[in-house]
Design a protein around this motif. Sequence first.
Motif, short mmCIF file in Angstrom:
data_model
loop_
_atom_site.label_atom_id
_atom_site.label_comp_id
_atom_site.label_asym_id
_atom_site.label_seq_id
_atom_site.Cartn_x
_atom_site.Cartn_y
_atom_site.Cartn_z
N SER A 66 -41.56 71.47 -90.15
CA SER A 66 -40.52 71.37 -91.18
C SER A 66 -39.16 71.48 -90.52
O SER A 66 -38.92 72.39 -89.72
CB SER A 66 -40.70 72.48 -92.22
OG SER A 66 -39.71 72.39 -93.21
N LEU A 67 -38.26 70.55 -90.84
CA LEU A 67 -36.96 70.51 -90.15
C LEU A 67 -35.86 70.06 -91.10
O LEU A 67 -35.95 69.01 -91.73
CB LEU A 67 -37.04 69.54 -88.97
CG LEU A 67 -35.70 69.21 -88.28
CD1 LEU A 67 -35.11 70.45 -87.62
CD2 LEU A 67 -35.87 68.09 -87.26
N ASP A 68 -34.83 70.90 -91.18
CA ASP A 68 -33.58 70.53 -91.83
C ASP A 68 -32.54 70.43 -90.73
O ASP A 68 -32.21 71.42 -90.08
CB ASP A 68 -33.17 71.59 -92.86
CG ASP A 68 -31.95 71.16 -93.68
OD1 ASP A 68 -31.16 70.33 -93.19
OD2 ASP A 68 -31.79 71.67 -94.80
N LEU A 69 -32.04 69.23 -90.48
CA LEU A 69 -31.10 69.01 -89.37
C LEU A 69 -29.85 69.86 -89.48
O LEU A 69 -29.16 70.10 -88.48
CB LEU A 69 -30.71 67.53 -89.31
CG LEU A 69 -31.80 66.54 -88.88
CD1 LEU A 69 -31.31 65.12 -89.06
CD2 LEU A 69 -32.19 66.79 -87.43
N ARG A 70 -29.54 70.33 -90.68
CA ARG A 70 -28.33 71.12 -90.87
C ARG A 70 -28.51 72.55 -90.38
O ARG A 70 -27.53 73.30 -90.28
CB ARG A 70 -27.93 71.11 -92.35
CG ARG A 70 -27.55 69.71 -92.85
CD ARG A 70 -27.47 69.62 -94.35
NE ARG A 70 -28.79 69.73 -94.97
CZ ARG A 70 -29.04 69.52 -96.27
NH1 ARG A 70 -28.04 69.18 -97.06
NH2 ARG A 70 -30.25 69.63 -96.75
N SER A 71 -29.75 72.93 -90.07
CA SER A 71 -30.04 74.27 -89.54
C SER A 71 -30.26 74.16 -88.03
O SER A 71 -31.27 73.61 -87.58
CB SER A 71 -31.30 74.84 -90.21
OG SER A 71 -31.73 76.00 -89.54
N LYS A 72 -29.32 74.68 -87.27
CA LYS A 72 -29.43 74.55 -85.82
C LYS A 72 -30.65 75.29 -85.28
O LYS A 72 -31.30 74.82 -84.33
CB LYS A 72 -28.16 75.08 -85.15
CG LYS A 72 -28.09 74.74 -83.65
CD LYS A 72 -26.69 74.90 -83.11
CE LYS A 72 -26.62 74.40 -81.68
NZ LYS A 72 -25.25 74.47 -81.13
N SER A 73 -31.00 76.42 -85.87
CA SER A 73 -32.17 77.18 -85.39
C SER A 73 -33.44 76.37 -85.59
O SER A 73 -34.33 76.37 -84.73
CB SER A 73 -32.26 78.51 -86.13
OG SER A 73 -32.44 78.30 -87.53
N GLN A 74 -33.55 75.65 -86.72
CA GLN A 74 -34.72 74.81 -86.95
C GLN A 74 -34.77 73.64 -85.97
O GLN A 74 -35.84 73.25 -85.49
CB GLN A 74 -34.72 74.29 -88.39
CG GLN A 74 -35.01 75.35 -89.44
CD GLN A 74 -35.16 74.75 -90.83
OE1 GLN A 74 -35.59 73.60 -90.99
NE2 GLN A 74 -34.81 75.53 -91.85
N VAL A 75 -33.61 73.08 -85.65
CA VAL A 75 -33.55 71.97 -84.69
C VAL A 75 -34.00 72.44 -83.31
O VAL A 75 -34.79 71.77 -82.63
CB VAL A 75 -32.13 71.37 -84.64
CG1 VAL A 75 -32.05 70.29 -83.55
CG2 VAL A 75 -31.74 70.77 -85.99
N LEU A 76 -33.50 73.60 -82.90
CA LEU A 76 -33.89 74.16 -81.59
C LEU A 76 -35.40 74.39 -81.53
O LEU A 76 -36.04 74.09 -80.52
CB LEU A 76 -33.14 75.46 -81.33
CG LEU A 76 -31.63 75.33 -81.04
CD1 LEU A 76 -30.96 76.69 -81.09
CD2 LEU A 76 -31.40 74.68 -79.67
N GLN A 77 -35.96 74.89 -82.61
CA GLN A 77 -37.40 75.16 -82.63
C GLN A 77 -38.20 73.86 -82.57
O GLN A 77 -39.22 73.78 -81.87
CB GLN A 77 -37.76 75.93 -83.91
CG GLN A 77 -39.21 76.37 -83.98
CD GLN A 77 -39.49 77.21 -85.21
OE1 GLN A 77 -38.57 77.55 -85.95
NE2 GLN A 77 -40.74 77.54 -85.43
N VAL A 104 -25.58 65.73 -92.50
CA VAL A 104 -26.81 65.27 -91.83
C VAL A 104 -26.49 64.33 -90.68
O VAL A 104 -26.93 64.55 -89.54
CB VAL A 104 -27.76 64.59 -92.83
CG1 VAL A 104 -28.99 64.04 -92.12
CG2 VAL A 104 -28.16 65.55 -93.93
N ASN A 105 -25.73 63.27 -90.96
CA ASN A 105 -25.50 62.22 -89.96
C ASN A 105 -24.56 62.63 -88.84
O ASN A 105 -24.64 62.08 -87.73
CB ASN A 105 -24.95 60.96 -90.64
CG ASN A 105 -25.96 60.32 -91.56
OD1 ASN A 105 -27.16 60.53 -91.42
ND2 ASN A 105 -25.48 59.54 -92.51
N VAL A 106 -23.67 63.57 -89.10
CA VAL A 106 -22.72 63.99 -88.07
C VAL A 106 -23.08 65.39 -87.55
O VAL A 106 -23.41 65.55 -86.36
CB VAL A 106 -21.27 63.97 -88.61
CG1 VAL A 106 -20.28 64.37 -87.50
CG2 VAL A 106 -20.92 62.58 -89.14
N GLU A 107 -23.02 66.38 -88.44
CA GLU A 107 -23.31 67.75 -87.99
C GLU A 107 -24.77 67.89 -87.53
O GLU A 107 -25.05 68.53 -86.51
CB GLU A 107 -23.00 68.73 -89.13
CG GLU A 107 -21.53 68.77 -89.50
CD GLU A 107 -21.27 69.58 -90.76
OE1 GLU A 107 -22.22 70.24 -91.26
OE2 GLU A 107 -20.12 69.57 -91.25
N GLY A 108 -25.70 67.26 -88.26
CA GLY A 108 -27.11 67.31 -87.87
C GLY A 108 -27.35 66.63 -86.54
O GLY A 108 -28.12 67.11 -85.70
#
Length: 559
Positions: A66-77, A104-108
């Motif tokens: 499960s991944l929400d690009l707006r969450s940096k911790s989820q992206v790292l995981q 999503v498109n920029v910050e994510g």
Amino acid sequence: MSGDEKWCVVTGGRGFAARHLVQMLIRYDLFRVRIADLGSTVDLEPSEENSILAEALSTGRAQYVSLDLRSKSQVLQALQGVEVVFHMAAPNSSINNYKLHHSVNVEGTQNVIDACTEFKVKRLIYTSSPSVVFDGIHGIIDGDESLPYPPKHNDFYSATKAQGEELVIKANGVKGLLTCCIRPSSIFGPGDRLLVPSLVVAARAGISKFIIGDGNNIYDFTYVENVAHAHICAERALASEGTVADKAAGQAYFITNMEPIKFWEFVSLIVEGLGYERPRIKIPAFVVMPIAHMVELTYKLLGPYGMKLPQLTPSRIRLLSCTRSFKCSKAQDRISYTPIVSLQDGLKRTIDAYPHLRAEHRPKREGPSKASIYLGSGRADTLLWKDKKQTLKALIVLIAIYYNLIVPESTIITMLSKVLLVASVFVFTHAGLPEKILGYKIEKLQSSDFRLSEETSQQIAKSLASLWNASVKTLKSLAKGYDGILFLKVVLTLLVLSFLGAFSLQNLYVIGVPAAFIVFYVYEKEEQKIDDMVLEALSRGRKLKSDVVKKFCTSKKIE
């Protein structure tokens, strides 16, 4: 090669094109595949239960996160321990919401880049869009990658995709990361939940018979497997040694089927293939654009109350009426891309993938629609396109009225005299025609055609009397000074009339006539949805009114 020890991530991995890429990666056994998307779990569709994807998930060759690009911790995981990232996640392009697209498109995308550099990911392939070079006004013919970003984009999706693309290209070479961007043009194929379903909705509503613009605008479409293939071509080029990787990295590539086609011919092939009528009636884009602006404004107001995203928006009208074709020579040269499925085969596979959307399976309406009941038989036949000849006659008459009476800005007396003059010439000419012309019988006008029956006369008189009595009753109620709600209704009605009065007769005619032909038609096709939406809005309005009254009464008691 075997992907036993190597992992890749596909962000937005449950999206349309991403699903095909995931399957292709598994089939080629290039990597173990980590599918990353918003859902908390992966829910396979019935068609996927016995697929290569289901097998890979069960054996561990693929896994879901499960991944929400707006969450940096989820992206790292999600990106930990991977060699390659295919960054395909993006919001629905039809939703013109700046905050959503930018987050999503920029910050994510920046979160993805940061994770790639932190974990020393080797390659990042970003799924961009040809819309990054489209301003919504000027068509593009055989565009190549030298085209600059426009000063203003057609919508927030395109603008933020361009910003994300810039970030990815700029990140090339940072801590050994190699990047490139793929710009697939107008993706279609099995599993599509936007293009084909929206065409079928339009066809079932009867709207697909209309062509926006002159119908000659050229488009480049891309079959979804070719899009997946292009991503793998890009990854393999970046993974190569020496000059091949150097040439491929840090670049953007247009991807198409390399078979340009008229946009409306492509649409016709799909709707006809599913058993519906092909588009035939051409409407200039400038005629539809004011209606599209009204629809978009309505959605902004009623979207929070459950109104579904409309298909008729200004940005979409521009896309439907402009030429957008692109060259793939750079992709051929630098990442060795060539389509693996032709346009004809892609269209056949797409049509075959939607048997449930074929015309013979459309739901049937029981009884007359509310729009038909409201309008009555004559007006319903015209405004709802049930009697096409009658509708076309009405349109010709309305166009004639517009150019002969409205455009010249005639006075009321001049308008009446012109109408009577035309009527006199028509009646006189018609009376002099023979009984038959070229074998066709000429229906002669009878004096009874112009007479009002006693019943009709009584109905008109009763309607006028009822209107007069209702107006007098309203005035009496206002004169008492007690009914505040009635006063508010009268004021609002007069304000609306004054607002409409600010428009010229020409503008009201240009907006009102097309609206009359579209509003009732759309209501007939989407009756239940619109009724539900209106009921929900009324319910919320009553609640708001009740809350205001309670607060008002409470404040009075305190005083």
